[in-house]
Design a protein around this motif. Structure first.
Motif, PDB file in Angstrom:
ATOM      1  N   LEU A   1       0.839  -1.032  -0.078  1.00  0.00           N
ATOM      2  CA  LEU A   1       0.047   0.153  -0.182  1.00  0.00           C
ATOM      3  C   LEU A   1       0.750   1.236  -0.057  1.00  0.00           C
ATOM      4  N   VAL A   2       0.625   2.256  -1.090  1.00  0.00           N
ATOM      5  CA  VAL A   2       1.431   3.595  -0.994  1.00  0.00           C
ATOM      6  C   VAL A   2       0.520   4.420  -1.185  1.00  0.00           C
ATOM      7  N   ASN A   3       1.048   5.635  -0.979  1.00  0.00           N
ATOM      8  CA  ASN A   3       0.216   6.933  -1.046  1.00  0.00           C
ATOM      9  C   ASN A   3       0.305   7.317  -2.799  1.00  0.00           C
ATOM     10  N   LYS A   4       1.296   7.026  -3.301  1.00  0.00           N
ATOM     11  CA  LYS A   4       1.154   7.285  -4.713  1.00  0.00           C
ATOM     12  C   LYS A   4       2.096   6.237  -5.526  1.00  0.00           C
ATOM     13  N   LEU A   5       1.714   5.990  -6.849  1.00  0.00           N
ATOM     14  CA  LEU A   5       2.418   4.884  -7.352  1.00  0.00           C
ATOM     15  C   LEU A   5       3.751   5.501  -7.855  1.00  0.00           C
ATOM     16  N   GLY A   6       4.674   4.414  -7.642  1.00  0.00           N
ATOM     17  CA  GLY A   6       6.151   4.680  -8.185  1.00  0.00           C
ATOM     18  C   GLY A   6       6.643   4.911  -7.091  1.00  0.00           C
TER      19      GLY A   6
END
Length: 234
Positions: free
Chosen positions: A123-128
């Protein structure tokens, strides 16, 4: 108490699948370790369904458990289960670490219900933030694509095999290039830009393809994010 987050996610996905499975004769399966964890948890359920696979890797894994993948006949709808390398709470994903992004996107695009299963570190806030974006390319186009990426000052590397010399070849005969975008404010921009390069077959950016995301926790248990996909114009 610490749990295996992948297995927790797999168990959560199985409970979710049970709510819908009576409406489907076919189950589509993605590629990767979390998908395999789901398959292990679901053998009894899958025994009674027709299975379609996103990759030769998944087909071989099914075979090792006494299950068999079939060719999709384009008539029946299906429920699709897969993992992801990165995911946001909005349902944006990066996939393709297993070099099966093209087969996975084909199945996800036509799935009636798509369930993506991840452990919480994905789980991330922004892809990449943590992963590059894989793209599948026509091998003969690689020199041209490489030159275009250099001109755009985009860092990339062609993915190499570990058990033999040379680049990885996908089930579809393509090379896999990992593109290092860094955190993306607009994943769709990168998806459109990369796919606009002649010779790029597909990207590992998955947008508007998830109905549910099941997130397994190391603290045990799982969370489910329900999303509403926008309708596709086909």
């Amino acid at each position: 108490m610490q749990c295996d987050a992948k297995r927790e996610a797999a168990k959560g996905a199985l409970e979710l699948v049970k709510k819908f499975i009576s409406n489907y004769k076919i189950v589509g399966l993605g590629t990767g370790s979390t998908t395999q964890a789901f398959i292990k948890e679901s053998v009894d359920l899958l025994m009674n369904k027709k299975l379609i696979s996103s990759s030769s890797s998944t087909s071989l894994f099914l075979s090792s458990l006494g299950l068999e993948a079939i060719e999709y006949n384009q008539k029946d709808s299906y429920i699709y289960i897969d993992g992801a390398d990165e995911v946001t709470r909005q349902g944006e994903m990066i996939k393709g670490r297993g070099a099966a992004l093209l087969g996975e996107k084909i199945l996800a695009y036509s799935g009636s219900i798509n369930i993506f299963v991840v452990s919480e570190e994905k789980l991330v806030n922004k892809l990449g933030e943590k992963r590059p974006v894989p793209i599948e390319v026509v091998p003969k186009a690689y020199p041209y694509i490489s030159n275009i990426l250099k001109k755009k000052n985009i860092k990339y590397e062609i993915r190499q095999c570990q058990a033999k010399d040379g680049p990885i070849i996908s089930d579809w005969g393509g090379f896999i290039i990992d593109v290092y975008t860094g955190p993306m404010d607009e994943p769709k921009y990168y998806d459109d830009m990369l796919r606009s390069i002649p010779g790029v077959v597909e990207t590992g950016i998955f947008l508007n393809l998830a109905d549910y995301i099941v997130i397994g926790r190391e603290s045990c248990g799982y969370d489910v994010i329900e999303l509403k996909r926008k309708s596709k114009d086909i």
